[in-house]
Design an enzyme around this catalytic site. Structure first.
Site, PDB file in Angstrom:
ATOM      1  N   ASP A  11       0.857  -1.185   0.000  1.00 37.93           N
ATOM      2  CA  ASP A  11       0.000   0.000   0.000  1.00 37.93           C
ATOM      3  C   ASP A  11       0.896   1.240   0.000  1.00 37.93           C
ATOM      4  O   ASP A  11       1.683   1.438   0.936  1.00 37.93           O
ATOM      5  CB  ASP A  11      -0.860  -0.060   1.287  1.00 37.93           C
ATOM      6  CG  ASP A  11      -1.862   1.075   1.350  1.00 37.93           C
ATOM      7  OD1 ASP A  11      -1.969   1.845   0.378  1.00 37.93           O
ATOM      8  OD2 ASP A  11      -2.535   1.187   2.397  1.00 37.93           O
ATOM      9  N   ARG A  54      -7.180  14.179   7.381  1.00 37.99           N
ATOM     10  CA  ARG A  54      -7.913  14.223   6.124  1.00 37.99           C
ATOM     11  C   ARG A  54      -9.256  14.941   6.272  1.00 37.99           C
ATOM     12  O   ARG A  54      -9.822  15.425   5.309  1.00 37.99           O
ATOM     13  CB  ARG A  54      -8.111  12.787   5.637  1.00 37.99           C
ATOM     14  CG  ARG A  54      -8.418  12.709   4.184  1.00 37.99           C
ATOM     15  CD  ARG A  54      -8.660  11.282   3.779  1.00 37.99           C
ATOM     16  NE  ARG A  54      -7.490  10.666   3.193  1.00 37.99           N
ATOM     17  CZ  ARG A  54      -7.189   9.374   3.345  1.00 37.99           C
ATOM     18  NH1 ARG A  54      -7.940   8.596   4.089  1.00 37.99           N
ATOM     19  NH2 ARG A  54      -6.139   8.868   2.766  1.00 37.99           N
ATOM     20  N   ASP A 125      -3.787   2.584  -5.259  1.00 34.83           N
ATOM     21  CA  ASP A 125      -2.505   2.581  -4.546  1.00 34.83           C
ATOM     22  C   ASP A 125      -2.261   1.314  -3.726  1.00 34.83           C
ATOM     23  O   ASP A 125      -1.432   1.315  -2.826  1.00 34.83           O
ATOM     24  CB  ASP A 125      -2.386   3.819  -3.652  1.00 34.83           C
ATOM     25  CG  ASP A 125      -3.199   3.699  -2.377  1.00 34.83           C
ATOM     26  OD1 ASP A 125      -4.215   2.992  -2.394  1.00 34.83           O
ATOM     27  OD2 ASP A 125      -2.796   4.298  -1.368  1.00 34.83           O
ATOM     28  N   GLU A 126      -3.001   0.254  -3.990  1.00 34.20           N
ATOM     29  CA  GLU A 126      -2.719  -0.976  -3.233  1.00 34.20           C
ATOM     30  C   GLU A 126      -2.886  -2.218  -4.112  1.00 34.20           C
ATOM     31  O   GLU A 126      -3.742  -2.256  -4.986  1.00 34.20           O
ATOM     32  CB  GLU A 126      -3.580  -1.083  -1.974  1.00 34.20           C
ATOM     33  CG  GLU A 126      -5.048  -0.996  -2.228  1.00 34.20           C
ATOM     34  CD  GLU A 126      -5.894  -1.154  -0.981  1.00 34.20           C
ATOM     35  OE1 GLU A 126      -5.549  -1.957  -0.103  1.00 34.20           O
ATOM     36  OE2 GLU A 126      -6.926  -0.478  -0.922  1.00 34.20           O
TER      37      GLU A 126
END
Ligand code: TTP
Length: 545
Positions: A11, A54, A125-126
């Site tokens: 990840d 976030r 992204d993983e």
């Protein structure tokens, strides 16, 4: 649990931030966040250390960390010149484009492909990588590890409260997996600059949990001895698949239960009564940390989509957004065509009514030219068919699906495929079984190449529309009933399925003379089979811009 498998979950850390650091040449230690409109969608670790999260808005973030660098995502839309790449942080007139993050993601995949052909992209992204074969190979070549000697795992963390047992052959396999994992991460760092966290375990469930245990830029092993204590603290809603509707249903059925261990205590008949036999069995497995799901190679996207949500809008605004979506989709199709030499046959539109919140879909043949004006024209015709049900509208998605290779590329693919069939036949039975037809995969072609195999024909015949390229939840390929001029005939459907199968075979690297290589193996491998060049270009060509 199958403790022979070794599965990695990798990840990328604060992914969009890393891409922006690299693109803009900003030092990694500078706190940075990626902004989309007024919100933050990615926050790097130095900014997190300064209290930026976030969910902060821009002002809160700046107050918490005055040195914070904010980078807005690339946008596409109503900007001067209307080009992708123009930055205009105006939600009302433009949409976010993920193009640069997608490119970066494939740069990383390109490196991973040298280590295993069993790579499943779980998101931008993983990934999961099945390195079982590589671990087998390494252990076979490296001699006796019965005392764990010579295998270093000091670079890896081990799940809290657990220890590796150097005399357990299963733990030794994980240690070797960790070694491979470190090599993959080092190669990615050296070649792309990107850092990632990773988990090493015997299945996808445990390796995903492991990769989140020590972020950023670290890797963690979860041996089976760690499972009981892990399950006793793990909130079951954190398990992949139990966060959504099923998780809500579980809360309703069994109020007060929180952890995976709590769920283990629910009698099977209660689970079956509430969820049915199949889900109950699957759930019981998950709560014990077991998961037999295979890593499913999926490097070629089945469909390309451009989507936008907006406040309830009438036809005028819908037209404006469709033009922007057509522009993004046009770019993506052209890029995909250049990279893979394939052509989409279907244009698919989804629109959500802001009154009923229902999504309606319409689809038709893809125009022969992919200029945004042509896509827009066709998309409008699709919208007109469903506008009665979805105006006012609050979400649009325009997609390309049903990919086929062009005639000239098909010849190459067929040749490649014949070679793959022969290579397959020549492999030892054990290895063939490992990449065989389990789980509804397309069958291998019989040796000899020339004629279509019966197995392939049968697969083409029964392939579901989803296999022709429509993502789960999207409408079926037959199109809206009664719309003869838009329906896709059976022969086309079969052709789409057949070619998708061929493309899948190529994306899995079959026929290249064995998929699993050591680092740097790509250079040592046989020349790529004919037809693979488009794919290789895709994975090697483009630096993130
Ligand atoms: P994540 O993997 O959730 O997070 P991350 O990579 O930024 O950070 P971490 O190190 O904790 O894994 O998301 C991957 C990328 O997806 C992220 O960099 C930005 C994007 N993203 C969105 O665009 N919207 C969202 O709501 C989330 C959660 C992520």
């Amino acid at each position: 649990m199958d403790r022979w498998r070794v599965i990695l979950h990798l990840d990328l850390d604060a992914f969009y931030c890393q891409v922006e650091h690299k693109r803009l040449g900003i030092d990694r230690n500078v706190p940075l966040a990626v902004q989309q409109w007024a919100g933050l969608i990615a926050v790097n670790y130095p900014a997190r250390a300064n209290g930026v999260g976030r969910f902060c808005d821009i002002n809160e973030a700046k107050t918490a960390c005055p040195d914070l660098r904010l980078v807005h995502v690339e946008t596409i839309g109503n900007t001067k010149g209307g080009k992708v790449g123009a930055v205009e942080a105006n939600k009302g007139t433009s949409k976010a484009s993920l193009a640069r993050y997608r490119r970066a993601s494939f740069e990383v995949i390109n490196v991973m492909k040298r280590f295993s052909d069993k790579i499943e992209r779980a998101s931008i992204d993983e990934v999961y990588i099945d390195v079982t074969a590589l671990v087998d190979d390494r252990l076979r070549r490296s001699g006796d590890f019965s005392d764990g000697g010579g295998l270093e795992w000091s670079e890896s963390h081990v799940a809290e409260g657990a220890a590796l047992n150097p005399s357990s052959e299963h733990d030794i396999r994980l240690i070797m997996g960790a070694k491979v994992c470190k090599e993959i991460r080092d190669a990615i760092k050296a070649e792309t600059e990107y850092e990632m966290s990773a988990g090493i375990s015997h299945n996808k469930l445990l390796s995903k949990l492991a990769s989140a245990m020590n972020k950023p830029n670290k890797q963690t092993i979860v041996p089976t001895s760690a499972v009981p204590s892990l399950m006793s603290t793990l909130e079951y809603k954190q398990i992949n698949g139990l966060g959504g509707k099923l998780g809500d249903r579980l809360v309703q059925l069994f109020p007060g239960l929180k952890t995976a261990l709590d769920l283990q205590g629910v009698p099977r008949e209660d689970l079956v009564r509430g969820l049915g036999e199949k889900t109950a069995g699957w759930l019981q497995q998950l709560c014990r940390g077991d998961c037999d799901s295979d890593v499913k190679p999926n490097l070629l996207p089945k469909s390309l989509n451009a989507c936008k949500s907006f406040p309830a809008s009438e036809l005028g605004a819908v037209k404006k957004w469709l033009l922007i979506l057509a522009e993004e989709l046009s770019d993506r199709i052209l890029e995909d065509h250049e990279d893979f030499g394939r052509t989409p046959r279907l244009l698919v539109l989804h629109a959500r009514s802001s009154k009923t919140y229902e999504q309606h879909s319409s689809q038709g043949p893809m125009p022969a030219k992919w200029a945004k004006e042509r896509l827009f024209e066709h998309a409008m015709r699709l919208f007109e068919k469903i506008q009665g049900e979805c105006l006012p509208c609050s979400r649009l998605a325009l997609g390309a699906a049903g990919f086929v290779a062009e005639e000239r590329n098909m010849k190459k693919l067929e040749t490649f495929f014949s070679a793959a069939g022969e290579a397959e036949e020549a492999r030892p039975v054990g290895r063939r079984a490992a990449i065989g037809t389990a789980g509804g995969e397309a069958p291998s072609r019989e040796a000899g190449g020339g004629k279509r195999s019966r197995a392939l024909d049968a697969w083409v015949e029964r392939a579901a529309p989803a296999e022709a390229g429509l993502a789960e939840g999207e409408s079926t390929i037959e199109g809206a009933p009664g719309e003869a001029e838009w329906s896709v005939d059976r022969a086309t459907l079969q052709e789409i399925n057949r070619q998708r199968y061929l493309l899948d075979m190529i994306s899995r690297g079959k026929g290249t003379g064995g998929g699993v290589g050591a680092p740097g193996g790509a250079a040592k491998r046989k020349k790529p089979a004919v037809g693979q060049s488009s794919l290789s270009n895709f994975f090697t060509r483009r630096p993130a811009s």
